[in-house]
Design an enzyme around this catalytic site. Structure first.
Site, PDB file in Angstrom:
ATOM      1  N   GLY A  93       0.808  -1.212   0.000  1.00 22.51           N
ATOM      2  CA  GLY A  93       0.000   0.000   0.000  1.00 22.51           C
ATOM      3  C   GLY A  93       0.841   1.262   0.000  1.00 22.51           C
ATOM      4  O   GLY A  93       0.357   2.349  -0.305  1.00 22.51           O
ATOM      5  N   ASP A 126      -2.343   6.943   2.390  1.00 26.18           N
ATOM      6  CA  ASP A 126      -1.714   7.917   1.483  1.00 26.18           C
ATOM      7  C   ASP A 126      -0.477   7.370   0.771  1.00 26.18           C
ATOM      8  O   ASP A 126       0.107   8.044  -0.074  1.00 26.18           O
ATOM      9  CB  ASP A 126      -1.368   9.206   2.242  1.00 26.18           C
ATOM     10  CG  ASP A 126      -0.391   8.953   3.390  1.00 26.18           C
ATOM     11  OD1 ASP A 126       0.054   7.797   3.565  1.00 26.18           O
ATOM     12  OD2 ASP A 126      -0.086   9.915   4.118  1.00 26.18           O
ATOM     13  N   ARG A 177      14.512   0.086   0.103  1.00 18.35           N
ATOM     14  CA  ARG A 177      14.792  -1.155   0.816  1.00 18.35           C
ATOM     15  C   ARG A 177      15.281  -2.212  -0.167  1.00 18.35           C
ATOM     16  O   ARG A 177      14.793  -2.300  -1.292  1.00 18.35           O
ATOM     17  CB  ARG A 177      13.506  -1.614   1.501  1.00 18.35           C
ATOM     18  CG  ARG A 177      13.578  -2.941   2.184  1.00 18.35           C
ATOM     19  CD  ARG A 177      12.476  -3.095   3.206  1.00 18.35           C
ATOM     20  NE  ARG A 177      11.178  -3.396   2.599  1.00 18.35           N
ATOM     21  CZ  ARG A 177      10.061  -3.553   3.320  1.00 18.35           C
ATOM     22  NH1 ARG A 177      10.067  -3.414   4.630  1.00 18.35           N
ATOM     23  NH2 ARG A 177       8.922  -3.827   2.728  1.00 18.35           N
ATOM     24  N   ASP A 253       2.035 -11.403   7.033  1.00 17.77           N
ATOM     25  CA  ASP A 253       2.507 -10.592   5.902  1.00 17.77           C
ATOM     26  C   ASP A 253       3.843  -9.929   6.210  1.00 17.77           C
ATOM     27  O   ASP A 253       4.421  -9.281   5.337  1.00 17.77           O
ATOM     28  CB  ASP A 253       1.471  -9.522   5.530  1.00 17.77           C
ATOM     29  CG  ASP A 253       1.082  -8.661   6.716  1.00 17.77           C
ATOM     30  OD1 ASP A 253       0.600  -9.229   7.717  1.00 17.77           O
ATOM     31  OD2 ASP A 253       1.276  -7.432   6.659  1.00 17.77           O
ATOM     32  N   ASN A 254       4.333 -10.098   7.431  1.00 15.56           N
ATOM     33  CA  ASN A 254       5.621  -9.514   7.786  1.00 15.56           C
ATOM     34  C   ASN A 254       6.678 -10.580   8.041  1.00 15.56           C
ATOM     35  O   ASN A 254       7.688 -10.308   8.697  1.00 15.56           O
ATOM     36  CB  ASN A 254       5.474  -8.623   9.027  1.00 15.56           C
ATOM     37  CG  ASN A 254       4.697  -7.350   8.717  1.00 15.56           C
ATOM     38  OD1 ASN A 254       4.610  -6.932   7.571  1.00 15.56           O
ATOM     39  ND2 ASN A 254       4.130  -6.744   9.741  1.00 15.56           N
ATOM     40  N   ASP A 263      10.286  -5.415   7.885  1.00 14.17           N
ATOM     41  CA  ASP A 263       9.284  -4.509   8.460  1.00 14.17           C
ATOM     42  C   ASP A 263       9.629  -4.093   9.882  1.00 14.17           C
ATOM     43  O   ASP A 263       9.112  -4.617  10.863  1.00 14.17           O
ATOM     44  CB  ASP A 263       7.873  -5.123   8.400  1.00 14.17           C
ATOM     45  CG  ASP A 263       7.139  -4.605   7.177  1.00 14.17           C
ATOM     46  OD1 ASP A 263       7.835  -4.142   6.243  1.00 14.17           O
ATOM     47  OD2 ASP A 263       5.909  -4.639   7.147  1.00 14.17           O
TER      48      ASP A 263
HETATM   49  P1  AMP Z   1       2.566  -2.966   8.002  1.00 17.83           P
HETATM   50  O1  AMP Z   1       1.869  -2.827   9.308  1.00 17.83           O
HETATM   51  O2  AMP Z   1       3.618  -1.941   7.802  1.00 17.83           O
HETATM   52  O3  AMP Z   1       3.049  -4.349   7.767  1.00 17.83           O
HETATM   53  O4  AMP Z   1       1.458  -2.663   6.887  1.00 17.83           O
HETATM   54  C1  AMP Z   1       0.264  -3.380   6.803  1.00 17.83           C
HETATM   55  C2  AMP Z   1      -0.504  -3.013   5.544  1.00 17.83           C
HETATM   56  O5  AMP Z   1      -0.909  -1.641   5.585  1.00 17.83           O
HETATM   57  C3  AMP Z   1       0.282  -3.187   4.251  1.00 17.83           C
HETATM   58  O6  AMP Z   1      -0.607  -3.654   3.277  1.00 17.83           O
HETATM   59  C4  AMP Z   1       0.749  -1.786   3.960  1.00 17.83           C
HETATM   60  O7  AMP Z   1       1.018  -1.587   2.608  1.00 17.83           O
HETATM   61  C5  AMP Z   1      -0.449  -0.960   4.418  1.00 17.83           C
HETATM   62  N1  AMP Z   1      -0.074   0.425   4.778  1.00 17.83           N
HETATM   63  C6  AMP Z   1       0.618   0.826   5.854  1.00 17.83           C
HETATM   64  N2  AMP Z   1       0.789   2.162   5.853  1.00 17.83           N
HETATM   65  C7  AMP Z   1       0.197   2.630   4.733  1.00 17.83           C
HETATM   66  C8  AMP Z   1       0.017   3.936   4.157  1.00 17.83           C
HETATM   67  N3  AMP Z   1       0.525   5.033   4.727  1.00 17.83           N
HETATM   68  N4  AMP Z   1      -0.659   4.028   2.995  1.00 17.83           N
HETATM   69  C9  AMP Z   1      -1.158   2.935   2.411  1.00 17.83           C
HETATM   70  N5  AMP Z   1      -1.037   1.684   2.888  1.00 17.83           N
HETATM   71  C10 AMP Z   1      -0.375   1.524   4.038  1.00 17.83           C
HETATM   72 MG    MG Z   2       4.232  -5.151   6.414  1.00 20.81          MG
END
Ligand code: AMP
Ligand code: MG
Length: 494
Positions: A93, A126, A177, A253-254, A263
């Site tokens: 995202g 965003d 990354r 997913d991490n 992550d």
């Molecule tokens: P994470 O907690 O970093 O592993 O992210 C979990 C999910 O949320 C993933 O699909 C990310 O791409 C999405 N995500 C986290 N932050 C954002 C952001 N600022 N904009 C869009 N998607 C996000």
């Molecule tokens: Mg992640």
């Protein structure tokens, strides 16, 4: 001038996979990019042409403002269990995969921008990142690499010159990354959820070819793949545990298929030893507490095994039997890796089953006396290991443990030719003088965010490149946080 020097090897193999697995997407340009950091040793390792280093052309690339022709940006699709809740469609995202670089030794690396704008997977987000999480990931992932832990790397960080809005307005930034790949357990969950057996097999074959080519020649390649991923994650999590690293958000997913740590959200290093330590502000029940990490890794691998069942055997009961046996092996692999690492931290080179008790007993003593985990092992590695006793209030119990430890390493010295000096040196290679202490990370983030001051970020980045060397100038960084400095909560900050 050619955009791609002839010896710079780039591919886009992921884009030959079924179109459901990714979405082409370009970065959204930013207003006024500026350099925060560039990792030249990593650029050399990758064979990245110098024109893209800490130059104006590099700034255009790493901000996403002007991509060279060798980039074909796309967002990867994946699913995942977040705090045990299944989310069928997560995906990148706020990340874009630019290219796969193949270096001079034939190793393949993903180059990914994090925070380069919205993608089809942004779900209302965003697609941006504040400066704080970029600084945290840069510092932590490079420190983990220097500590010897398999991890994604940080190649570049730039500020965007734009504001991102979270609870407060914050300066924006973008991280580049590098990973062996960004394929996660959640990617397998996503592919399996599409319900196409051929697609799943094609994807598993891709993963085998990319990460575990030896599996292709095995009688049951997909079972061998499951075994290999289980082994890789058991080794990585044992390594985390031996350093006091708490990932903080071990959602499926991490967790990478390669075994690389990925992550760096609400992660932190434990100071006072306590199995229950949690830093993440969103982890209210302690699901991802320090001591839970091996059990969570197994839980995640069980989700992975479920996605592979149809490839393991034509009939489900047999497939489940094969998967169960493979998963049962995780405990053995983990315990063995953990014993090896923890014993080695104590200077024991060939651990015997009894040594686990010696390890458990000192951990219990540390828990009781709230001893700093990293400092203890480092002090025990010095010329006068008895000095580690200063970290314990319970002197009687410490003395009796220390006598047992001394007897154990003395006995080892009798049967090997190792001197105590050699043992100390070996221990110092495993017990870091410097770990990324959370209060220092937070101070660097605060200085950069509030005052645009990168000096502490730069100093920590430099110090943590050699975590096993004691240097007088970094003495302050080796100390645990004082009560006033302590930071007990970390935030994803996304
Ligand atoms: P994470 O907690 O970093 O592993 O992210 C979990 C999910 O949320 C993933 O699909 C990310 O791409 C999405 N995500 C986290 N932050 C954002 C952001 N600022 N904009 C869009 N998607 C996000
Ligand atoms: Mg992640």
């Amino acid at each position: 001038m050619p955009a791609t020097p002839s010896d710079f090897n780039v591919e886009h193999s992921y884009q030959r996979l079924p179109a459901d697995l990714f979405a082409s997407c370009r970065p959204t340009p930013v207003a006024a990019p500026q350099w925060l950091a560039f990792n030249q040793p990593l650029a050399i390792e990758l064979g990245l042409p110098e024109q893209f280093w800490a130059t104006e052309t590099g700034l255009q690339l790493f901000s996403g403002n002007a991509l060279p022709a060798w980039c074909q940006p796309m967002a990867q699709a994946y699913a995942g269990h977040q705090f045990a809740n299944y989310v069928p469609r997560l995906g990148d995202g706020r990340a874009l995969l630019l290219a796969e670089i193949i270096n001079s030794t034939g190793q393949r690396f993903d180059l990914q921008l994090k925070g380069a704008g919205p993608t089809p997977f942004s779900r209302g987000g965003d697609g941006r990142s504040p400066l704080g999480p970029v600084i945290r990931e840069y510092l932590l992932s490079e420190a983990m690499h220097a500590l010897g832990v398999p991890t994604t790397r940080a190649l570049a960080a730039v500020s965007s010159g734009e504001t991102v809005y979270r609870d407060d307005p914050l300066p924006g930034a973008i991280l580049c990354r590098v990973a062996k790949s960004h394929i996660r357990i959640g990617t397998f969950q996503y592919v399996a959820s599409l319900g196409d057996q051929h697609q799943l097999a094609e994807f598993a074959d891709y993963v085998i070819a990319r990460h575990y080519p030896h599996c292709a020649a095995q009688p049951q390649p997909y079972l061998a793949l499951l075994d290999a991923i289980i082994a890789a994650q058991a080794a990585t999590v044992a390594h985390w545990m031996s350093l006091g690293f708490i990932h903080g958000v071990m959602n499926t997913d991490n967790m990478t298929i390669s075994g690389e740590t990925i992550d760096y959200g609400p992660c932190a290093f434990m100071e006072a030893y306590d199995e229950k330590t949690v830093f993440s502000a969103i982890d209210r029940r302690g699901r991802y507490a320090y001591g839970n990490q091996p059990a969570i890794a197994l839980w995640n691998l069980t989700r992975l095994a479920e996605t592979l069942l149809s490839l393991l055997h034509a009939t489900q009961p047999e497939a489940i039997q094969l998967a169960t046996t493979a998963l049962e092996n995780f405990g053995l692999l983990y315990r063995d890796a953990y014993l090896q690492r923890m014993a080695a931290k104590l200077g024991i080179t060939a651990p015997e089953p009894d040594d686990q008790q010696l390890i458990d007993d000192v951990l219990q003593l540390m828990q009781q006396d709230q001893t700093d985990f990293s400092q203890f092992f480092r002090l025990l590695s010095q010329q006068d290991p008895a000095a580690a006793g200063e970290l314990f209030g319970d002197k009687a119990n410490w003395q009796s443990w220390f006598a047992r430890w001394q007897a154990r390493v003395d006995q080892q010295a009798l049967t090997s030719s190792q001197t105590s000096g050699q043992r100390q040196l070996a221990m110092q290679q495993l017990n870091p003088a410097l770990i990324p202490r959370n209060h220092l990370v937070q101070q660097a983030i605060a200085q950069a965010t509030e005052h645009g001051d990168l000096s502490l970020f730069n100093e920590l980045k430099h110090a943590w490149q050699q975590p096993f060397v004691s240097k007088p100038e970094y003495q302050a960084f080796s100390q645990p946080a004082t009560a006033a400095e302590r930071v007990n909560r970390t935030f994803c900050g996304t």
